[in-house]
Each structure stands twice: as structure tokens, then as C-alpha cells.
Scaffold this active site. Structure first.
Site, PDB file in Angstrom:
ATOM      1  N   LYS A  15       0.874  -1.178   0.000  1.00 18.05           N
ATOM      2  CA  LYS A  15       0.000   0.000   0.000  1.00 18.05           C
ATOM      3  C   LYS A  15       0.911   1.227   0.000  1.00 18.05           C
ATOM      4  O   LYS A  15       1.628   1.476   0.963  1.00 18.05           O
ATOM      5  CB  LYS A  15      -0.903   0.010   1.231  1.00 18.05           C
ATOM      6  CG  LYS A  15      -1.927   1.130   1.248  1.00 18.05           C
ATOM      7  CD  LYS A  15      -2.817   1.025   2.491  1.00 18.05           C
ATOM      8  CE  LYS A  15      -3.967   2.018   2.440  1.00 18.05           C
ATOM      9  NZ  LYS A  15      -3.514   3.409   2.440  1.00 18.05           N
ATOM     10  N   ASP A  40       2.169   5.075   0.041  1.00 14.10           N
ATOM     11  CA  ASP A  40       1.836   6.324   0.733  1.00 14.10           C
ATOM     12  C   ASP A  40       2.031   7.476  -0.246  1.00 14.10           C
ATOM     13  O   ASP A  40       3.052   8.167  -0.235  1.00 14.10           O
ATOM     14  CB  ASP A  40       2.743   6.491   1.955  1.00 14.10           C
ATOM     15  CG  ASP A  40       2.295   7.624   2.860  1.00 14.10           C
ATOM     16  OD1 ASP A  40       1.163   8.109   2.674  1.00 14.10           O
ATOM     17  OD2 ASP A  40       3.076   8.024   3.735  1.00 14.10           O
ATOM     18  N   GLU A  91       3.572   1.891   4.385  1.00 17.95           N
ATOM     19  CA  GLU A  91       2.256   2.246   4.924  1.00 17.95           C
ATOM     20  C   GLU A  91       1.379   1.042   5.240  1.00 17.95           C
ATOM     21  O   GLU A  91       0.578   1.074   6.163  1.00 17.95           O
ATOM     22  CB  GLU A  91       1.519   3.157   3.935  1.00 17.95           C
ATOM     23  CG  GLU A  91       0.211   3.692   4.508  1.00 17.95           C
ATOM     24  CD  GLU A  91      -0.560   4.543   3.526  1.00 17.95           C
ATOM     25  OE1 GLU A  91      -1.553   5.173   3.943  1.00 17.95           O
ATOM     26  OE2 GLU A  91      -0.195   4.575   2.340  1.00 17.95           O
TER      27      GLU A  91
END
Length: 309
Positions: A23, A25, A167
Site C-alpha cells: 500500500k 503512501d 504504509e
């Protein structure tokens, strides 16, 4: 045109029907290249706004004039070499081509492309994720546009991203179709939240009132003074409001205790207080924290004072 969104998860899905990715950022962007535009992409935010001017280094497709529509995340690296949303904030709302070019030199961005929805005029949104992914990997993207890796072991990726300061992860069903402007349970996101202690130096009342505490302005003690780190409102319910009011209202002062400037949107209507109360805050931000991201109040630290931070 708005992207497909993931739902928030509580655990990493397991099994062969799932694939897992980092994921990122950064800033979610759809890139749309129509043949006849010399490979110039139109870039759209998750809200459907045209952001083409803000990202000149990814504005031109590495596939030239080939018709394509992709989904991904624009990232920039901080001083620790990690993707960091904070370093891109100055670039997100640029309206001048000259300013955008200057910022691109100072804070270069990379487009992490993780989905392919159209290729050479063919709509791919009805295909399973596995087929879209295979075609995406076959494009040979490199340079300013890159295809990040996908992993079979979600638990391993969760632990690795936590250790590396990333993240979080996104898990995707291999059979999932792409649905624009929808939040799908076929994509599950798990973000790593981090807990830090900060000093309260101001509070803001609930809208429509003058005395009901709704949020806190918090800072971090440094050799240069108390530096502003952000405003915290989430997690402050009825009981927390009463407790915090009792602690901070007797400490009110006339001027901001922060050594740096507090943004006007946060300073407006704030009651400043002596920086004595320490609270714990959960956030997506990583250390060192420059500005809190999606902060949530967790409680008062009665066992430590500002000098302990």
C-alpha cells in the site's frame, strides 16, 4: 472517472484466491492516454479532478501514443528513502506549469501502476484481476512509470512492510473485476498505524459552540522549541471531552506556545494552552513525524510530562 477503492480490513486474507501488494503512501492517479495525443496522458485524482499539470514527469506515457488507461499511485521519497505523502503535498495543488516543473526537479515523483483497465481500445474492466495483471506486466513499463510487485504470501508482506516503515498492504481477489467509482470488498487494505506521544498546546471547540472541546492541537518538543504536528479530533468522545476539558482549560494562555507557525485553518478559533498535558495519538505517519496523517486520540499520559519527550 473515479478509481475503484478498497475496503478497510481487520486481518490479512489468506488462500490462493488472494494476491497482495504494498500500500503506497502517495497520491492516487488514473492516467488516460488516447491515441493521437502524442502519448500525453490526462491524469485524474480519486475525486475525478484533472491533475495533469501537477505531475510533468509522469504526464508522458512510456508507451508513446498507444491507447491505455491505468490506475496507480504517485509517490515521492523522503530523506529516509521511503514513500511519504508529506513530501508531495506542496505539489498536489499546483496550477502553474513553471512551478510544477521546478518542484518536479526538487521532489521527483514515480508512478506505481498497479492496474490496467483499457489497452488499444479494448475495455479490460470485465476481466479478472489475474488477466489484467498479466497484460500490465507485459507492457514492460520502466522509468517514471513502474509496475510494483505482487506477492502470494500476505502475512509475510504485512510483516515486511511494517519492519521497513511502509504504509501497509492491499489484498486483491484474483477473480475481481475493476469497477469505477466503487468501494469493493474484493480489495482489502490494511494500513500500519503508529502510536506517538505529543504535548497539547491548544484546543478547538465543537462547531456551533464556544466551550465544548472537539479537537486538540499537539506538538513535539525539540531543541528549537515546541513544533506543531497537527490537529487531533477523531477518538475524542463524550468522556474524553470532559476529561480533556478539565485538564487543559485551566491552562489557557493568550498566544500560541508553538515555536513554528500553525496553519491558519488550524489556528482559527483555537484556545491556546500551556504545553503541560501529554496525550497518545495513533497515526499513519511514521517517525520522524512532520505532520500527522489521519490521527486518532488514544488517551492522556499521566505517567510522563513534556520533558520526557
Amino acid at each position: 472517472m473515479r478509481p475503484m477503492l478498497a475496503t478497510k480490513g481487520t486481518h490479512v486474507p489468506s488462500g490462493p484466491e488472494w494476491s497482495h501488494e504494498v500500500k503506497w503512501d502517495g497520491v492516487r492517479i488514473l492516467a488516460d492516454v488516447v491515441a493521437g495525443r502524442d502519448g500525453r496522458a490526462r491524469l485524474f485524482t480519486r475525486n475525478g479532478n484533472d491533475a495533469s499539470l501537477a505531475w510533468p514527469e509522469i504526464h508522458t506515457s512510456p508507451l508513446g501514443d498507444r491507447d491505455v488507461l491505468v490506475d496507480g499511485e504517485v509517490i515521492g521519497l523522503n530523506d529516509e528513502g521511503l514513500p511519504d505523502f508529506g513530501v508531495l503535498q506542496e505539489r498536489m495543488h499546483v496550477r502553474s506549469a513553471q512551478t510544477a516543473a521546478r518542484l518536479a526537479e526538487r521532489v521527483p515523483a514515480t508512478y506505481m501502476v498497479f492496474d490496467l483497465m483499457r489497452l488499444d481500445g479494448e475495455d479490460l474492466t470485465g476481466l479478472p484481476w489475474t488477466e489484467r495483471r498479466e497484460r500490465l506486466e507485459g507492457l514492460g513499463l520502466d522509468g517514471s512509470w513502474q509496475v510494483p510487485a505482487a506477492y502470494d504470501d500476505g502475512a509475510m508482506l504485512r510483516d515486511a512492510t511494517l519492519q521497513q516503515g511502509l504504509e501497509g498492504i492491499v489484498s486483491k481477489r484474483r477473480s475481481s473485476r475493476y469497477t469505477f467509482d466503487a468501494r469493493s470488498p474484493a480489495w482489502v487494505k490494511l494500513a500500519h498505524r503508529h502510536r506517538y506521544s505529543f504535548v497539547v498546546a491548544g484546543w478547538r471547540p465543537q462547531e456551533g459552540t464556544t466551550d465544548r472541546l472537539a479537537s486538540l492541537l499537539v506538538g513535539e518538543p525539540t531543541p528549537d522549541g515546541l513544533m506543531y504536528r497537527g490537529r487531533v479530533g477523531s477518538g475524542i468522545g463524550g468522556a474524553a471531552t470532559r476529561l480533556l476539558s478539565e485538564l487543559v482549560k485551566p491552562l489557557e494562555v493568550d498566544a500560541s506556545p508553538f515555536a513554528d507557525e500553525v496553519p491558519a485553518v488550524d489556528a482559527s478559533g483555537t484556545h491556546w494552552v500551556e504545553p503541560r498535558v501529554v496525550v497518545d495519538v495513533d497515526t499513519l505517519s511514521r517517525s520522524p513525524v512532520k505532520r500527522l496523517r489521519q490521527p486518532s486520540y488514544r488517551g492522556v499520559r499521566s505517567d510522563i510530562g513534556p520533558e520526557d519527550l
